[in-house]
Design an enzyme around this catalytic site. Structure first.
Site, PDB file in Angstrom:
ATOM      1  N   LYS A  45     -24.662   1.755  -4.044  1.00  0.00           N
ATOM      2  CA  LYS A  45     -24.082   1.230  -5.278  1.00  0.00           C
ATOM      3  C   LYS A  45     -25.155   0.985  -6.339  1.00  0.00           C
ATOM      4  O   LYS A  45     -24.920   1.222  -7.533  1.00  0.00           O
ATOM      5  CB  LYS A  45     -23.309  -0.056  -4.988  1.00  0.00           C
TER       6      LYS A  45
ATOM      7  N   ASP B 250     -10.529  13.552  -6.283  1.00  0.00           N
ATOM      8  CA  ASP B 250     -11.702  13.152  -5.505  1.00  0.00           C
ATOM      9  C   ASP B 250     -12.909  13.246  -6.429  1.00  0.00           C
ATOM     10  O   ASP B 250     -13.250  14.341  -6.908  1.00  0.00           O
ATOM     11  CB  ASP B 250     -11.852  14.090  -4.304  1.00  0.00           C
ATOM     12  N   ILE B 251     -13.555  12.116  -6.712  1.00  0.00           N
ATOM     13  CA  ILE B 251     -14.645  12.156  -7.700  1.00  0.00           C
ATOM     14  C   ILE B 251     -15.857  12.933  -7.208  1.00  0.00           C
ATOM     15  O   ILE B 251     -16.749  13.244  -7.993  1.00  0.00           O
ATOM     16  CB  ILE B 251     -15.071  10.737  -8.162  1.00  0.00           C
TER      17      ILE B 251
ATOM     18  N   TYR C  15     -24.469   0.511   1.882  1.00  0.00           N
ATOM     19  CA  TYR C  15     -23.505   0.326   0.803  1.00  0.00           C
ATOM     20  C   TYR C  15     -24.191  -0.192  -0.450  1.00  0.00           C
ATOM     21  O   TYR C  15     -24.031   0.361  -1.551  1.00  0.00           O
ATOM     22  CB  TYR C  15     -22.410  -0.638   1.242  1.00  0.00           C
TER      23      TYR C  15
END
Length: 303
Positions: free
Chosen positions: A131, A38-39, A127
């Protein structure tokens, strides 16, 4: 540069799967799934980097269910932004190249022409905002990082968070519903992850840094994409064009999501094939082509 050992985060996803398979032909690859790495777990990331010591990290991990991002803002920022900062810092300290995947959603989609790498970004969704923040984190904390924006991804492994890719979802819905309603006012370039994986490796090998746009060539609407899919699959159901409506709690998607590749061309990178040829290849690879699929022209005549 030589690739050396490579870490691919988000293993099991459609791009990471194609990228990992291609890289394994040339080098040692570690591509843990989200369950395995899991980053957002900084200790686990640090341990993995210290143990494996990759020369390149391709960060394909992301929270990319765009509508769910609208309701889970903190998770979107934690995965798509904060975790990228931590990863970038660790890559910089280890002299490891970070290749971070981003999206056309960093643009508002109001421009008529395709977006270049240098056009102003103005995301209109959680989103897209998360990003874009991740892009800044990658470039600020790993100055030699490569950020690659792409669009409309589909691959053999599908997207677990979206119930497959757009192609398989359209075919299932066509069978279940007997007709499709697909937006015709959003334009993009559908991109086959196998093609993108090849382009990513080439970009690293020639030493690209900064921001690149990489997609298959050409453009279409989601409606036109759906028509092409059904034609190749030999599925004869009506496909009706509809206008985009942004319902409460759902993401505002860019109407123009087409990306121009000025930086990639300047770097001398090989252009990706036209999206129609890429779709042909994917559907052959996935066993989705009808033996005698009707042509797109004949399909359009019946709609």
């Amino acid at each position: 540069m030589t690739l050396g050992r490579v870490l691919v985060t988000g293993g099991g996803g459609q791009l990471a799967s194609d990228l990992g398979a291609l890289l394994r032909e040339h080098t040692e690859v570690l591509a843990p799934s989200r369950q395995e790495l899991d980053i957002t777990d900084d200790r686990a990331v640090a341990s993995t980097l210290e143990r494996f010591q990759p020369l390149v990290v391709f960060n394909c991990a992301a929270f990319h269910n765009v509508d769910l991002c609208e309701r889970e803002e903190e998770r979107a920022l934690r995965v798509n932004c904060v975790a990228v900062k931590r990863l970038a810092e660790r890559c910089a300290r280890a002299d490891t190249l970070l290749v971070h995947l981003s999206t056309n959603y960093v643009f508002d989609g109001r421009q008529r022409s395709p977006y270049t790498e240098n056009d102003p970004q103005a995301p209109r969704s959680v989103y897209g905002i998360s990003k874009l923040a991740g892009e800044h984190m990658a470039l600020a904390f790993a100055p030699m990082a490569l950020v690659v924006r792409t669009a409309g991804l589909y691959g053999r492994h599908g997207s677990s968070s979206k119930g497959g890719n757009f192609i398989t979802r359209m075919l299932v819905r066509a069978e279940e519903q007997g007709e499709l309603h697909v937006v015709d006012d959003q334009r993009l370039t559908p991109t086959y992850t196998a093609d993108l994986a090849t382009a990513l490796i080439e970009a690293v090998e020639v030493g690209c840094t900064g921001v690149l746009h990489l997609t298959n060539a050409g453009e279409c609407s989601w409606f036109e994409f759906a028509q092409a899919i059904l034609a190749r699959a030999g599925v004869e159901v009506p496909v009706k064009p509809v206008a985009t409506e942004v319902a409460p709690g759902r993401a505002d998607r860019p109407m123009n999501g087409v990306l121009a590749r000025q930086a990639a061309d300047t770097a001398g990178l090989k252009p990706l094939r036209d999206w129609r040829k890429a779709l042909d290849a994917y559907m052959r690879d996935a066993g989705l082509v009808a033996l005698e699929a009707p042509s797109e022209t004949r399909m359009e005549e019946r709609l």
